[in-house]
Design a protein around this motif. Structure first.
Motif, PDB file in Angstrom:
ATOM      1  N   ALA A  10       0.834  -1.205   0.000  1.00 52.66           N
ATOM      2  CA  ALA A  10       0.000   0.000   0.000  1.00 52.66           C
ATOM      3  C   ALA A  10       0.873   1.261   0.000  1.00 52.66           C
ATOM      4  O   ALA A  10       0.584   2.228  -0.719  1.00 52.66           O
ATOM      5  N   VAL A  11       1.942   1.257   0.784  1.00 53.23           N
ATOM      6  CA  VAL A  11       2.853   2.398   0.818  1.00 53.23           C
ATOM      7  C   VAL A  11       3.529   2.564  -0.548  1.00 53.23           C
ATOM      8  O   VAL A  11       3.630   3.673  -1.078  1.00 53.23           O
ATOM      9  N   HIS A  12       3.962   1.460  -1.104  1.00 54.35           N
ATOM     10  CA  HIS A  12       4.604   1.493  -2.417  1.00 54.35           C
ATOM     11  C   HIS A  12       3.655   2.059  -3.471  1.00 54.35           C
ATOM     12  O   HIS A  12       4.049   2.900  -4.294  1.00 54.35           O
ATOM     13  N   GLU A  13       2.407   1.623  -3.466  1.00 55.66           N
ATOM     14  CA  GLU A  13       1.426   2.112  -4.433  1.00 55.66           C
ATOM     15  C   GLU A  13       1.186   3.611  -4.260  1.00 55.66           C
ATOM     16  O   GLU A  13       1.076   4.342  -5.249  1.00 55.66           O
ATOM     17  N   ALA A  14       1.132   4.079  -3.023  1.00 58.08           N
ATOM     18  CA  ALA A  14       0.916   5.511  -2.762  1.00 58.08           C
ATOM     19  C   ALA A  14       2.095   6.337  -3.263  1.00 58.08           C
ATOM     20  O   ALA A  14       1.911   7.391  -3.894  1.00 58.08           O
ATOM     21  N   VAL A  15       3.306   5.862  -3.009  1.00 57.83           N
ATOM     22  CA  VAL A  15       4.499   6.578  -3.466  1.00 57.83           C
ATOM     23  C   VAL A  15       4.537   6.609  -4.996  1.00 57.83           C
ATOM     24  O   VAL A  15       4.813   7.656  -5.599  1.00 57.83           O
ATOM     25  N   CYS A  16       4.235   5.511  -5.627  1.00 60.63           N
ATOM     26  CA  CYS A  16       4.245   5.460  -7.095  1.00 60.63           C
ATOM     27  C   CYS A  16       3.158   6.365  -7.675  1.00 60.63           C
ATOM     28  O   CYS A  16       3.381   7.008  -8.712  1.00 60.63           O
ATOM     29  N   ALA A  17       2.009   6.445  -7.040  1.00 57.06           N
ATOM     30  CA  ALA A  17       0.944   7.325  -7.520  1.00 57.06           C
ATOM     31  C   ALA A  17       1.394   8.780  -7.468  1.00 57.06           C
ATOM     32  O   ALA A  17       1.133   9.560  -8.397  1.00 57.06           O
ATOM     33  N   GLU A  18       2.076   9.167  -6.394  1.00 58.97           N
ATOM     34  CA  GLU A  18       2.591  10.542  -6.286  1.00 58.97           C
ATOM     35  C   GLU A  18       3.630  10.812  -7.369  1.00 58.97           C
ATOM     36  O   GLU A  18       3.633  11.876  -7.992  1.00 58.97           O
ATOM     37  N   ARG A  19       4.512   9.868  -7.590  1.00 57.12           N
ATOM     38  CA  ARG A  19       5.534  10.033  -8.632  1.00 57.12           C
ATOM     39  C   ARG A  19       4.884  10.173 -10.000  1.00 57.12           C
ATOM     40  O   ARG A  19       5.282  11.014 -10.808  1.00 57.12           O
ATOM     41  N   TYR A  20       3.888   9.346 -10.273  1.00 57.98           N
ATOM     42  CA  TYR A  20       3.208   9.392 -11.559  1.00 57.98           C
ATOM     43  C   TYR A  20       2.529  10.745 -11.761  1.00 57.98           C
ATOM     44  O   TYR A  20       2.580  11.310 -12.850  1.00 57.98           O
ATOM     45  N   GLU A  21       1.904  11.276 -10.719  1.00 57.01           N
ATOM     46  CA  GLU A  21       1.267  12.590 -10.820  1.00 57.01           C
ATOM     47  C   GLU A  21       2.296  13.667 -11.146  1.00 57.01           C
ATOM     48  O   GLU A  21       2.038  14.556 -11.962  1.00 57.01           O
ATOM     49  N   GLY A  22       3.457  13.591 -10.519  1.00 52.78           N
ATOM     50  CA  GLY A  22       4.523  14.559 -10.798  1.00 52.78           C
ATOM     51  C   GLY A  22       5.018  14.448 -12.223  1.00 52.78           C
ATOM     52  O   GLY A  22       5.239  15.463 -12.905  1.00 52.78           O
ATOM     53  N   ILE A  23       5.200  13.235 -12.694  1.00 51.58           N
ATOM     54  CA  ILE A  23       5.647  13.015 -14.069  1.00 51.58           C
ATOM     55  C   ILE A  23       4.607  13.541 -15.051  1.00 51.58           C
ATOM     56  O   ILE A  23       4.943  14.217 -16.025  1.00 51.58           O
ATOM     57  N   GLN A  24       3.346  13.268 -14.796  1.00 57.73           N
ATOM     58  CA  GLN A  24       2.275  13.724 -15.686  1.00 57.73           C
ATOM     59  C   GLN A  24       2.205  15.247 -15.707  1.00 57.73           C
ATOM     60  O   GLN A  24       2.038  15.857 -16.765  1.00 57.73           O
ATOM     61  N   ARG A  25       2.357  15.870 -14.560  1.00 64.07           N
ATOM     62  CA  ARG A  25       2.329  17.334 -14.470  1.00 64.07           C
ATOM     63  C   ARG A  25       3.468  17.948 -15.288  1.00 64.07           C
ATOM     64  O   ARG A  25       3.265  18.886 -16.056  1.00 64.07           O
ATOM     65  N   ARG A  26       4.679  17.389 -15.144  1.00 63.44           N
ATOM     66  CA  ARG A  26       5.819  17.896 -15.918  1.00 63.44           C
ATOM     67  C   ARG A  26       5.625  17.661 -17.408  1.00 63.44           C
ATOM     68  O   ARG A  26       5.993  18.501 -18.231  1.00 63.44           O
ATOM     69  N   PHE A  27       5.047  16.528 -17.763  1.00 62.78           N
ATOM     70  CA  PHE A  27       4.776  16.238 -19.171  1.00 62.78           C
ATOM     71  C   PHE A  27       3.822  17.273 -19.756  1.00 62.78           C
ATOM     72  O   PHE A  27       4.034  17.774 -20.860  1.00 62.78           O
ATOM     73  N   ASP A  28       2.769  17.609 -19.019  1.00 62.89           N
ATOM     74  CA  ASP A  28       1.804  18.599 -19.485  1.00 62.89           C
ATOM     75  C   ASP A  28       2.449  19.977 -19.640  1.00 62.89           C
ATOM     76  O   ASP A  28       2.185  20.694 -20.612  1.00 62.89           O
ATOM     77  N   GLU A  29       3.296  20.359 -18.701  1.00 68.79           N
ATOM     78  CA  GLU A  29       3.983  21.647 -18.778  1.00 68.79           C
ATOM     79  C   GLU A  29       4.933  21.685 -19.976  1.00 68.79           C
ATOM     80  O   GLU A  29       4.998  22.685 -20.687  1.00 68.79           O
ATOM     81  N   ASN A  30       5.651  20.612 -20.192  1.00 78.75           N
ATOM     82  CA  ASN A  30       6.608  20.561 -21.300  1.00 78.75           C
ATOM     83  C   ASN A  30       5.923  20.447 -22.647  1.00 78.75           C
ATOM     84  O   ASN A  30       6.505  20.812 -23.667  1.00 78.75           O
ATOM     85  N   SER A  31       4.694  19.946 -22.666  1.00 79.98           N
ATOM     86  CA  SER A  31       3.955  19.838 -23.915  1.00 79.98           C
ATOM     87  C   SER A  31       3.720  21.225 -24.507  1.00 79.98           C
ATOM     88  O   SER A  31       3.861  21.427 -25.721  1.00 79.98           O
ATOM     89  N   LYS A  32       3.391  22.190 -23.667  1.00 80.33           N
ATOM     90  CA  LYS A  32       3.198  23.566 -24.133  1.00 80.33           C
ATOM     91  C   LYS A  32       4.507  24.127 -24.673  1.00 80.33           C
ATOM     92  O   LYS A  32       4.525  24.812 -25.704  1.00 80.33           O
ATOM     93  N   ARG A  33       5.579  23.840 -23.994  1.00 74.58           N
ATOM     94  CA  ARG A  33       6.893  24.318 -24.428  1.00 74.58           C
ATOM     95  C   ARG A  33       7.279  23.699 -25.771  1.00 74.58           C
ATOM     96  O   ARG A  33       7.804  24.376 -26.650  1.00 74.58           O
ATOM     97  N   MET A  34       7.014  22.416 -25.932  1.00 72.97           N
ATOM     98  CA  MET A  34       7.341  21.737 -27.183  1.00 72.97           C
ATOM     99  C   MET A  34       6.534  22.304 -28.343  1.00 72.97           C
ATOM    100  O   MET A  34       7.029  22.390 -29.466  1.00 72.97           O
ATOM    101  N   GLN A  35       5.312  22.707 -28.084  1.00 71.29           N
ATOM    102  CA  GLN A  35       4.487  23.297 -29.132  1.00 71.29           C
ATOM    103  C   GLN A  35       5.109  24.607 -29.624  1.00 71.29           C
ATOM    104  O   GLN A  35       5.152  24.870 -30.825  1.00 71.29           O
TER     105      GLN A  35
END
Length: 65
Positions: A10-35
């Protein structure tokens, strides 16, 4: 032992979910830059292929000047 494994999982899943959210957020921010970079590349290609004068006129038409 099974409870310990469940807790660790459960702890591992929670940590991975937080990491995934951070990765997704950075991806969205960089998508605008790439455009923006993609648009700049098209402008540079037009300048190289058509010459700077023609490219400048094209840009003026696109932005309404």
């Amino acid at each position: 032992m099974a409870e310990d494994t469940d807790t660790r999982l459960a702890v591992h899943e929670a940590v991975c979910a937080e990491r995934y959210e951070g990765i997704q957020r950075r991806f969205d921010e960089n998508s605008k830059r790439m455009q923006k970079i993609e648009i700049l590349m098209y402008v540079i290609m037009a300048m190289v292929l058509l010459g700077p004068g023609v490219a400048a006129e094209l840009i003026k038409k696109l932005i309404g000047m």
